[in-house]
Design a protein around this motif. Structure first.
Motif, PDB file in Angstrom:
ATOM      1  N   HIS A  63       0.715  -1.221  -0.113  1.00 52.21           N
ATOM      2  CA  HIS A  63       0.089   0.045   0.077  1.00 52.21           C
ATOM      3  C   HIS A  63       0.843   1.066   0.004  1.00 52.21           C
ATOM      4  O   HIS A  63       1.941   1.280   0.714  1.00 52.21           O
ATOM      5  N   ARG A  78      -7.257  -2.399  -7.615  1.00 53.58           N
ATOM      6  CA  ARG A  78      -7.360  -2.112  -6.297  1.00 53.58           C
ATOM      7  C   ARG A  78      -8.563  -1.626  -5.973  1.00 53.58           C
ATOM      8  O   ARG A  78      -9.145  -1.297  -4.548  1.00 53.58           O
ATOM      9  N   TYR A  84     -10.046   1.482  -0.813  1.00 50.87           N
ATOM     10  CA  TYR A  84      -9.719   2.370  -2.179  1.00 50.87           C
ATOM     11  C   TYR A  84     -10.564   2.815  -2.785  1.00 50.87           C
ATOM     12  O   TYR A  84     -11.839   2.633  -2.878  1.00 50.87           O
ATOM     13  N   GLY A  93      -6.443   5.400  -5.273  1.00 51.92           N
ATOM     14  CA  GLY A  93      -5.789   5.862  -4.031  1.00 51.92           C
ATOM     15  C   GLY A  93      -6.623   5.466  -2.739  1.00 51.92           C
ATOM     16  O   GLY A  93      -7.886   5.028  -2.836  1.00 51.92           O
ATOM     17  N   LEU A  94      -6.298   5.751  -1.495  1.00 52.14           N
ATOM     18  CA  LEU A  94      -6.910   5.425  -0.318  1.00 52.14           C
ATOM     19  C   LEU A  94      -8.019   6.623  -0.207  1.00 52.14           C
ATOM     20  O   LEU A  94      -7.884   7.692  -0.726  1.00 52.14           O
TER      21      LEU A  94
END
Length: 295
Positions: A63, A78, A84, A93-94
């Motif tokens: 990550h 992801r 995500y 992304g997160l």
């Protein structure tokens, strides 16, 4: 306040980091999985995979952490991973907001533990006696690592405990004391007073930096998680070298804490680990700050 712009990583860059992480984890995980498949135990090198709840496969998943967006087609998979989300026009992304909504209590508790531990003076007088207290007055078949011999034998081990001052500050060590040893500890660590007792000289508190790191995954970069893992791995080796067990045949010569020279050796190593942990503790706190500020 406008949140900072995310860091953008092109596919070649982040996949290279991902591959490096897999290689780094495999150095530890592959031998452990091979031993497990044939029912073999290792008193030092299994510990991080058996005591802590992070599984090898979870540790291996890379990550980038909060505030980083991965670009390229390879990032799309992801979107099926927890926490995500797509960042329109940028990549994947997160989802920091979702993570904080679900994990706020864990983030806040980690921040308190990290901050309060860092603020206390380090104590270096325990000499690893927690492992000795875990086998105090136990029959051979009751010892936690029943397949290991006690270096000084049962009577010699008990004598070291009885002749020593025991002042463990760490609940997750203290809770494994034998009933006969628990009353010998000068403190009474509990889960409730953990945040008030943790101190930065404690080997187990410094090992637990790995625990706080993986519990906050995927919001922390995996490189930081592995830095904590590797520190914990090395601390575990020292912890068992200073224990009452005879690990010479396993390649771990003893640190004889029942002697003045052994005590001095222990404290020197303990101080070095405390200094390393101080840096990692600060990096973990900074990562939590980035998480709070992430878009």
């Amino acid at each position: 306040m406008t949140p900072p712009a995310p860091e953008l990583l092109d596919q070649d860059t982040w996949q290279a980091r991902e591959a490096a992480h897999h290689e780094r984890v495999d150095r530890y995980a592959v031998p452990y999985l091979a031993r497990r498949s044939v029912g073999r135990k290792h008193p030092v090198e299994d510990f991080l995979f058996t005591y802590y709840t992070q599984k090898p496969g979870q540790l291996r998943r890379w990550h980038p952490g909060a505030g980083v967006v991965l670009r390229g087609q390879g990032a799309a998979e992801r979107l099926d991973w927890r926490f995500y989300r797509p960042h329109p026009g940028a990549g994947v992304g997160l989802d920091a907001g979702q993570f904080l909504a679900q994990r706020r209590k864990a983030v806040d508790f980690a921040r308190v533990i990290l901050g309060r531990t860092a603020a206390r003076p380090a104590q270096f007088g325990c000499f690893g006696l927690h492992e000795w207290a875990m086998v105090y007055r136990q029959e051979a078949n009751q010892v936690r690592h029943e397949y290991l011999d006690l270096r000084l034998g049962p009577a010699g081990t008990d004598a070291v405990v009885e002749e020593s001052r025991i002042r463990c500050t760490h609940f997750d060590a203290y809770r494994f004391y034998t009933p006969q040893a628990a009353g010998l500890n000068e403190l009474r660590p509990t889960r409730e007073n953990q945040r008030d007792l943790e101190q930065p000289g404690c080997l187990h508190a410094n090992m637990d930096l790995y625990k706080w790191a993986y519990k906050l995954s995927p919001a922390l970069p995996s490189e930081l998680v592995m830095d904590c893992f590797e520190l914990s791995w090395r601390i575990r080796a020292m912890d068992m070298q200073a224990s009452p067990y005879d690990l010479a045949e396993w390649g771990y010569p003893p640190i004889p804490i029942e002697t003045a020279a052994g005590k001095a050796d222990y404290v020197a190593r303990q101080r070095a680990f405390s200094a390393e942990a101080e840096v990692l503790r600060a990096r973990l706190s900074e990562a939590l700050d980035r998480l709070d500020a992430a878009p």
